[in-house]
Write an enzyme that holds these catalytic residues in place. Structure first.
Site, PDB file in Angstrom:
ATOM      1  N   CYS A  39      27.953  42.283  47.829  1.00 53.16           N
ATOM      2  CA  CYS A  39      27.223  41.095  48.278  1.00 53.16           C
ATOM      3  C   CYS A  39      27.305  40.010  47.207  1.00 53.16           C
ATOM      4  CB  CYS A  39      25.770  41.506  48.498  1.00 53.16           C
ATOM      5  SG  CYS A  39      24.658  40.151  48.874  1.00 53.16           S
ATOM      6  N   SER A  41      24.869  38.575  45.979  1.00 49.42           N
ATOM      7  CA  SER A  41      23.848  38.856  44.968  1.00 49.42           C
ATOM      8  C   SER A  41      24.333  39.942  43.998  1.00 49.42           C
ATOM      9  CB  SER A  41      22.511  39.231  45.611  1.00 49.42           C
ATOM     10  OG  SER A  41      22.648  40.348  46.433  1.00 49.42           O
ATOM     11  N   HIS A  44      26.249  38.069  41.491  1.00 52.33           N
ATOM     12  CA  HIS A  44      25.342  37.423  40.526  1.00 52.33           C
ATOM     13  C   HIS A  44      24.825  38.441  39.500  1.00 52.33           C
ATOM     14  CE1 HIS A  44      25.248  33.493  42.266  1.00 52.33           C
ATOM     15  NE2 HIS A  44      24.789  33.919  43.436  1.00 52.33           N
ATOM     16  N   GLU A  66      24.250  46.835  51.077  1.00 53.26           N
ATOM     17  CA  GLU A  66      24.810  46.557  52.417  1.00 53.26           C
ATOM     18  C   GLU A  66      25.683  47.750  52.768  1.00 53.26           C
ATOM     19  OE1 GLU A  66      27.157  43.014  52.139  1.00 53.26           O
ATOM     20  OE2 GLU A  66      25.475  41.788  51.492  1.00 53.26           O
ATOM     21  N   ARG A 204      37.940  31.630  52.458  1.00 50.73           N
ATOM     22  CA  ARG A 204      36.683  31.901  53.154  1.00 50.73           C
ATOM     23  C   ARG A 204      36.458  30.924  54.311  1.00 50.73           C
ATOM     24  NH1 ARG A 204      32.228  33.267  48.654  1.00 50.73           N
ATOM     25  NH2 ARG A 204      32.542  31.058  48.128  1.00 50.73           N
TER      26      ARG A 204
HETATM   27 ZN    ZN Z   1      23.291  41.239  50.409  1.00 50.73          ZN
END
Ligand code: ZN
Ligand code: ZN
Length: 347
Positions: A39, A41, A44, A66, A204
Site C-alpha cells: 500500500c 502507506s 511511507h 491489504e 498509473r
Molecule cells: Zn492500504
C-alpha cells in the site's frame, strides 16, 4: 516463517524469520495469506516519512494490511467461518468498549488497532485476525483480486463522502491506488466524467484509464491544470474533487476547479499542515470532508462487485512477487514504475 518487518523508526524494512502465530483467541481466525498488496502507506512506512509516528511504540512489527487468504484455523467461539474459506479482513478493529463503540459508532473508536500498522500483519505466511473483521469471498474468486478489496473500499468511502451521483463530473487528484479506486467507484456510481490528475505518472494514469477514468491529465505535460479541467468539462467547474496525493498544493488546485456548493474530499495523508483560502471556500459554500479507512458496508458491496466483474479491477495489479523480493517491490512502488505490487507469501 519469513516476514517483512519494520524494526525501528528509521527508513527501510527487514526480511526476518519469525515464529508462527500461536495461542489463537476464541474469537480469532488464523489465515494462510495468498496475496498481500503493498500500500502507499506501507511505502511511507518504508521511507519513514512524517505521519506514521503512531507506529513508533508498536515496533518491531510485520507489515501488510491489504490481503486475502484461506482460513487454516478458527478460535473456539468462531461461527460462520470455516477452514478453507477464502477471506479478506478489515485491517482495523474496534475495542467495543469506549464511548464511541458503545454509542454504535465503532468506526470512530478511540482505541482502534490496525493489522500491519499497530499489530503483526500479512507480509508473512500466516496472520491472525478477529473473525468479526473477515469478509468472505466465493471460492472461485482470484485471491489476488480479493486482496484489492481494502484500497477499493477506501476509494468507495471517499466517493460516498463526496456524494458522487449519476451524471457528475469528478476530479481525482493523484493516480495512486486510492485515486484509482475512487475513479473506479465514481464511474460505478454513474459519474459521467472522471478526470484523474497525476504528475510524471504515465503508468498509473494508463492504469486508471483501464479502470474507467474518462480523462487523464499529466501535469508534467501541461502548464494549466485549471484550464484543462474546465475545457474537458465544457467550461464549467466540477461537482466533486477527491484529493489523494498528500501534496499541499493539490488542495488549492482542487478548490480552484470545484463548483459553488461542491464537495472536496481529502483522502491524502499530508506530512505537513496545508494553507488555503478558507474565506473563498466559505463564500462559495463549499465543503471539505476527510475520508479515512472504510466501513463494512463498502467491503461487502465491493466483495460482490469483484466477484461479478473481476476484469474491471485487474488492471490495478502490475506485478506479483514472492515475499523474498519485497524490497524490490517497495523500490518499484517508490519509483512509480508500477501500480499495485502483490506479494505472494505462500508461493
Ligand atoms: Zn492500504
Ligand atoms: Zn472503541
Amino acid at each position: 516463517m519469513l516476514a517483512v518487518r519494520k524494526l525501528g523508526p528509521h527508513p527501510g524494512i527487514s526480511l526476518d524469520i519469525v515464529s508462527e502465530p500461536s495461542d489463537l483467541n476464541p474469537d480469532e481466525v488464523l489465515i494462510e495469506v495468498a496475496a498481500a498488496g503493498i500500500c502507499g502507506s506501507d511505502v511511507h512506512v518504508y521511507e519513514w516519512t512524517e505521519g506514521y509516528e503512531f507506529m513508533r511504540s508498536r515496533l518491531p512489527i510485520t507489515l501488510g494490511h491489504e490481503f486475502s487468504g484461506h482460513i487454516v484455523k478458527t478460535g473456539s467461539h468462531v461461527t460462520g467461518l470455516a477452514e478453507g474459506d477464502l477471506v479478506s479482513a478489515m485491517p482495523t478493529s474496534s475495542c467495543m468498549r469506549c464511548a464511541q463503540c458503545a454509542g454504535g459508532e465503532p468506526h470512530l473508536c478511540l482505541h482502534r488497532r490496525t493489522v500491519g500498522l499497530t499489530q503483526d500483519g500479512a507480509f508473512s505466511r500466516l496472520v491472525k485476525v478477529p473473525s468479526i473483521s473477515c469478509v468472505p469471498f466465493a471460492h472461485d474468486v482470484d485471491p489476488v483480486l480479493a486482496a484489492l478489496i481494502e484500497p477499493l473500499s477506501v476509494g468507495d468511502n471517499a466517493t460516498n463522502l463526496g456524494e458522487v451521483a449519476a451524471g457528475d463530473t469528478v476530479v481525482v487528484l493523484g493516480p495512486g491506488t486510492i485515486g484509482q479506486a475512487a475513479a473506479w467507484s465514481a464511474r460505478w456510481k454513474g459519474a459521467a466524467c472522471v478526470i484523474v490528475v497525476g504528475m510524471n505518472d504515465s503508468i498509473r494514469l494508463r492504469t486508471v484509464e483501464a479502470m474507467g477514468a474518462t480523462h487523464t491529465i499529466d501535469l508534467a505535460e501541461t502548464s494549466s491544470f485549471k484550464e484543462r479541467v474546465l475545457t474537458i468539462n465544457g467550461g464549467r467547474p466540477v461537482d466533486v474533487v477527491i484529493e489523494a496525493t498528500g501534496r499541499g498544493s493539490s488542495v488549492t488546485d482542487g478548490l480552484s476547479v470545484l463548483k459553488r456548493g461542491g464537495i472536496f474530499v481529502s483522502a491524502g495523508i499530508h506530512g505537513a499542515p496545508v494553507t488555503f483560502d478558507l474565506t473563498s471556500l466559505v463564500r462559495n459554500k463549499q465543503q471539505i470532508r476527510g475520508a479515512h479507512g472504510s466501513q463494512r458496508r463498502s467491503w461487502e458491496r465491493i466483495a460482490r462487485r469483484i466477484a461479478q466483474n473481476p476484469e474491471s479491477v485487474r488492471p490495478m495489479v502490475s506485478l506479483e512477487l514472492p515475499l523474498s523480493d519485497a524490497k524490490d517491490g517497495f523500490e518499484r512502488c517508490l519509483a512509480r514504475e508500477v501500480s499495485k505490487v502483490i506479494l505472494r507469501p505462500s508461493s
